[in-house]
Design a protein around this motif. Structure first.
Motif, mmCIF file in Angstrom:
data_model
loop_
_atom_site.group_PDB
_atom_site.id
_atom_site.type_symbol
_atom_site.label_atom_id
_atom_site.label_comp_id
_atom_site.label_asym_id
_atom_site.label_seq_id
_atom_site.Cartn_x
_atom_site.Cartn_y
_atom_site.Cartn_z
ATOM 1 N N LEU A 156 0.857 -1.183 0.000
ATOM 2 C CA LEU A 156 0.000 0.000 0.000
ATOM 3 C C LEU A 156 0.895 1.235 0.000
ATOM 4 N N ASP A 157 0.735 2.030 -1.025
ATOM 5 C CA ASP A 157 1.677 3.119 -1.299
ATOM 6 C C ASP A 157 1.427 4.351 -0.437
ATOM 7 N N ASN A 158 2.458 5.212 -0.366
ATOM 8 C CA ASN A 158 2.388 6.525 0.279
ATOM 9 C C ASN A 158 2.035 6.453 1.762
ATOM 10 N N LYS A 159 2.659 5.550 2.466
ATOM 11 C CA LYS A 159 2.499 5.440 3.914
ATOM 12 C C LYS A 159 3.744 6.028 4.588
ATOM 13 N N ILE A 160 3.535 6.966 5.484
ATOM 14 C CA ILE A 160 4.649 7.721 6.060
ATOM 15 C C ILE A 160 4.889 7.326 7.513
ATOM 16 N N ARG A 161 6.171 7.103 7.826
ATOM 17 C CA ARG A 161 6.612 6.875 9.197
ATOM 18 C C ARG A 161 7.845 7.729 9.446
ATOM 19 N N HIS A 169 8.492 10.771 8.983
ATOM 20 C CA HIS A 169 8.771 11.670 7.857
ATOM 21 C C HIS A 169 9.394 10.946 6.655
ATOM 22 N N ARG A 170 9.294 9.643 6.614
ATOM 23 C CA ARG A 170 9.805 8.873 5.479
ATOM 24 C C ARG A 170 8.637 8.196 4.760
ATOM 25 N N VAL A 171 8.712 8.217 3.444
ATOM 26 C CA VAL A 171 7.667 7.584 2.643
ATOM 27 C C VAL A 171 7.983 6.105 2.483
ATOM 28 N N GLY A 172 6.956 5.300 2.533
ATOM 29 C CA GLY A 172 7.145 3.872 2.359
ATOM 30 C C GLY A 172 5.849 3.172 2.024
ATOM 31 N N TYR A 173 5.801 1.899 2.343
ATOM 32 C CA TYR A 173 4.647 1.069 2.014
ATOM 33 C C TYR A 173 4.207 0.289 3.254
ATOM 34 N N GLY A 217 3.082 -4.665 8.449
ATOM 35 C CA GLY A 217 3.970 -3.621 8.929
ATOM 36 C C GLY A 217 4.369 -2.694 7.803
ATOM 37 N N TRP A 218 5.344 -1.836 8.104
ATOM 38 C CA TRP A 218 5.767 -0.782 7.173
ATOM 39 C C TRP A 218 7.201 -1.018 6.734
ATOM 40 N N VAL A 219 7.478 -0.696 5.466
ATOM 41 C CA VAL A 219 8.830 -0.783 4.929
ATOM 42 C C VAL A 219 9.114 0.505 4.157
ATOM 43 N N ALA A 220 10.326 1.028 4.297
ATOM 44 C CA ALA A 220 10.687 2.279 3.638
ATOM 45 C C ALA A 220 10.818 2.086 2.139
ATOM 46 N N ALA A 221 10.475 3.139 1.386
ATOM 47 C CA ALA A 221 10.664 3.123 -0.063
ATOM 48 C C ALA A 221 12.132 3.381 -0.380
ATOM 49 N N GLY A 222 12.579 2.875 -1.522
ATOM 50 C CA GLY A 222 13.963 3.093 -1.936
ATOM 51 C C GLY A 222 14.138 4.442 -2.598
ATOM 52 N N ASN A 223 15.326 4.695 -3.100
ATOM 53 C CA ASN A 223 15.618 5.954 -3.770
ATOM 54 C C ASN A 223 14.882 6.084 -5.093
ATOM 55 N N SER A 224 14.581 4.957 -5.685
ATOM 56 C CA SER A 224 13.862 4.961 -6.955
ATOM 57 C C SER A 224 12.513 4.291 -6.781
ATOM 58 N N ARG A 225 11.484 4.915 -7.320
ATOM 59 C CA ARG A 225 10.153 4.318 -7.252
ATOM 60 C C ARG A 225 10.039 3.111 -8.175
ATOM 61 N N GLU A 226 10.990 2.974 -9.067
ATOM 62 C CA GLU A 226 10.958 1.858 -10.002
ATOM 63 C C GLU A 226 11.440 0.561 -9.352
ATOM 64 N N VAL A 227 12.170 0.686 -8.248
ATOM 65 C CA VAL A 227 12.697 -0.492 -7.561
ATOM 66 C C VAL A 227 11.962 -0.648 -6.238
ATOM 67 N N LEU A 228 11.209 -1.719 -6.120
ATOM 68 C CA LEU A 228 10.441 -1.950 -4.905
ATOM 69 C C LEU A 228 11.324 -2.547 -3.814
ATOM 70 N N PRO A 229 11.027 -2.248 -2.553
ATOM 71 C CA PRO A 229 11.819 -2.824 -1.456
ATOM 72 C C PRO A 229 11.572 -4.319 -1.347
ATOM 73 N N GLU A 230 12.580 -5.031 -0.923
ATOM 74 C CA GLU A 230 12.433 -6.459 -0.693
ATOM 75 C C GLU A 230 11.731 -6.670 0.648
#
Length: 213
Positions: A64-69, A71-75, A93-106
């Motif tokens: 689920l996109d645009n979830k903030i913890r 002050h950091r954007v994540g999922y 739970g929540w995981v931080a987004a990477g530097n590129s939106r094209e690469v999803l976090p593992e």
């Protein structure tokens, strides 16, 4: 000739003070009742604690996109948990987004049988309203019925907000539901304080200077 003070309230002042006090007390009582109702709601939420044992189905994981913890954007990670032939969507739970939106976090998902404890949230199907034709791994929202139709999973009609610890690296800092008890208690005290202040003002203004011999 000497002068002093005598308690001589006027009729209109008595009526006005009585009306104001009655209104303030009634408002205070109403807020106190609202606080009691919210305490009952909090107790009901606490009773929705659920413990399930099953196996995660990582191939159906949704971010689920645009979830903030902090002050950091994540999922926020949602993964179905297979339980006795059915599945339950677990808000893991929540995981931080990477530097590129094209690469999803593992997202690390524990294999095999796991025990998941948390709170059953009936409100999530309403809050996470699925956008029309929403598909894919990354979504803005999620609906249980649509997701079940897309995946063929038999999903139970609630989402489990995971509170138990599992070695997956996800952040589980869920916001406590704000039932508003403190707010209603504060308003109740405020209205009662107004009633007390009205009485004090009425008494103070009802003393009038009189002349005595």
């Amino acid at each position: 000739m000497l002068s002093g003070y005598s308690f001589r309230p006027r009729a209109w002042a008595i009526a006005a003070a009585a009306a104001a006090c009655t209104a303030f007390i009634l408002l205070g009582n109403w807020q106190a009742r609202r606080a009691d109702e919210k305490r009952a709601l909090a107790a009901a939420l606490e009773q929705r604690r659920v413990s399930l044992s099953g196996t995660f189905l990582p191939q159906y994981t949704v971010l689920l996109d645009n979830k903030i913890r902090n002050h950091r954007v994540g999922y926020e990670v949602v993964t179905p948990l297979r339980v006795d032939g059915e599945s339950v969507l677990v808000l893991r739970g929540w995981v931080a987004a990477g530097n590129s939106r094209e690469v999803l976090p593992e997202v690390k998902t524990p294999p095999g049988a796991v025990k998941v404890e948390g709170i059953a949230l009936e409100r999530l199907p309403r809050l996470l309203l699925l956008e029309k034709n929403s598909t894919g791994k990354v979504r803005q929202s999620l609906d249980i019925g649509e997701f079940a139709a897309q995946t063929g999973l038999r999903l139970r009609a609630f989402v489990l907000e995971q509170h138990s610890a599992i070695d997956d690296g996800l952040v589980r800092e869920w916001l406590a539901p704000d039932t508003g008890v403190t707010m209603h208690e504060s308003y109740s005290l405020q209205w009662y304080s107004f009633a007390v202040a009205t009485v004090a003002l009425f008494v103070a203004l009802s003393f009038r200077r009189v002349a005595t011999r």
